[in-house]
Design a protein around this motif. Sequence first.
Motif, mmCIF file in Angstrom:
data_model
loop_
_atom_site.group_PDB
_atom_site.id
_atom_site.type_symbol
_atom_site.label_atom_id
_atom_site.label_comp_id
_atom_site.label_asym_id
_atom_site.label_seq_id
_atom_site.Cartn_x
_atom_site.Cartn_y
_atom_site.Cartn_z
ATOM 1 N N SER A 125 5.465 1.999 14.057
ATOM 2 C CA SER A 125 4.546 1.260 13.201
ATOM 3 C C SER A 125 3.099 1.450 13.651
ATOM 4 C CB SER A 125 4.916 -0.226 13.210
ATOM 5 O OG SER A 125 6.234 -0.427 12.710
ATOM 6 N N ILE A 163 1.959 4.880 12.596
ATOM 7 C CA ILE A 163 1.734 4.936 11.154
ATOM 8 C C ILE A 163 0.419 4.261 10.793
ATOM 9 C CG2 ILE A 163 2.589 4.079 8.942
ATOM 10 C CD1 ILE A 163 5.404 4.607 9.929
ATOM 11 N N ASP A 164 0.090 3.133 11.452
ATOM 12 C CA ASP A 164 -1.183 2.466 11.185
ATOM 13 C C ASP A 164 -2.363 3.368 11.531
ATOM 14 O OD1 ASP A 164 0.189 0.264 10.338
ATOM 15 O OD2 ASP A 164 0.042 -0.802 12.248
ATOM 16 N N GLU A 169 -2.359 6.682 11.641
ATOM 17 C CA GLU A 169 -2.391 7.782 10.684
ATOM 18 C C GLU A 169 -2.898 7.316 9.325
ATOM 19 O OE1 GLU A 169 -1.929 11.637 9.183
ATOM 20 O OE2 GLU A 169 -2.019 10.813 11.215
ATOM 21 N N SER A 170 -2.525 6.100 8.905
ATOM 22 C CA SER A 170 -3.011 5.582 7.632
ATOM 23 C C SER A 170 -4.520 5.393 7.657
ATOM 24 C CB SER A 170 -2.318 4.246 7.326
ATOM 25 O OG SER A 170 -0.916 4.413 7.215
ATOM 26 N N GLY A 171 -5.042 4.917 8.790
ATOM 27 C CA GLY A 171 -6.491 4.788 8.906
ATOM 28 C C GLY A 171 -7.194 6.124 8.861
ATOM 29 N N LEU A 220 -6.122 8.779 7.277
ATOM 30 C CA LEU A 220 -6.047 9.287 5.907
ATOM 31 C C LEU A 220 -7.047 8.599 4.983
ATOM 32 C CD1 LEU A 220 -2.175 9.597 5.467
ATOM 33 C CD2 LEU A 220 -3.816 11.447 5.784
ATOM 34 N N ARG A 221 -7.437 7.346 5.303
ATOM 35 C CA ARG A 221 -8.398 6.615 4.480
ATOM 36 C C ARG A 221 -9.793 6.673 5.093
ATOM 37 N NH1 ARG A 221 -4.079 2.673 4.583
ATOM 38 N NH2 ARG A 221 -2.931 2.643 2.601
ATOM 39 N N HIS A 222 -10.205 7.824 5.616
ATOM 40 C CA HIS A 222 -11.497 7.933 6.280
ATOM 41 C C HIS A 222 -12.656 7.719 5.321
ATOM 42 C CE1 HIS A 222 -10.753 11.904 4.541
ATOM 43 N NE2 HIS A 222 -12.067 12.067 4.541
#
Length: 239
Positions: free
Chosen positions: A166, A169-170, A172-174, A176-178
């Motif tokens: 988890s 993933i957090d 990586e999600s951050g 991806l939302r650069h």
Amino acid sequence: MEAVILILALLFVAFVALGVFVSVKAVKAAKRGVDRTISQARRAVEDTTLRARSIGQLGVPGELAQLRVRLRTSMKATQDALHAGAAEDASLSESIALFERLSVHGRELDDDLRQMERDPDRARVAERLAGLRERTERITRSADSLRWAARDRARKFAEDDLSSLSEQIDVESGALRHWSTVEESAAAHEASAAPGQWPSEGRTDAERGAAEAIEPPVPHRNVYPWQKPARQARPETSN
């Protein structure tokens, strides 16, 4: 010529020996498979018979059957849990070794219970029933402890792995939302402009150019056929 014949004879003997060896291994493997199948079928029939006795019989025979069912169920469940977990957790090898030692006592108890079922002296069997009940409780408690410890260990590893996953993933999600970080920085910069200044003031040429580039063009005014062209002024004539 004689050497060639000798070599061929040796090859023939080697192939025959290899065929015999493979055949013997196949027969032994098939025999082990048949024996295993027969043992499993016999055990299944015996378990079914014991369950029926534990429900249908009363008194000492019924309690002896209940003790055997409880013992077999606990030992079988623990064996399956330990061997299933050992495939992914090598540290369970010590637990399996302890369970094998416990299984010796379990088999001895199962044999004693079986003999008590067949013993015609019900009075003597009733006298020994308390001791048999205590042995069953001790063995099943130890087996249950090993089984639940192995399950708790597997669940703990699964929870730790899920927590780590988890967090990754957090992150990586951050990443991806650069773009959201860039937009927030731009909004903060606009909000920090001095009062009375237009948004374009205090920005670099590149930022002003980018803002101007996205401004919509001036709409083109259409000329319809029924509209008359504007009358041009006539030049003044001199007298």
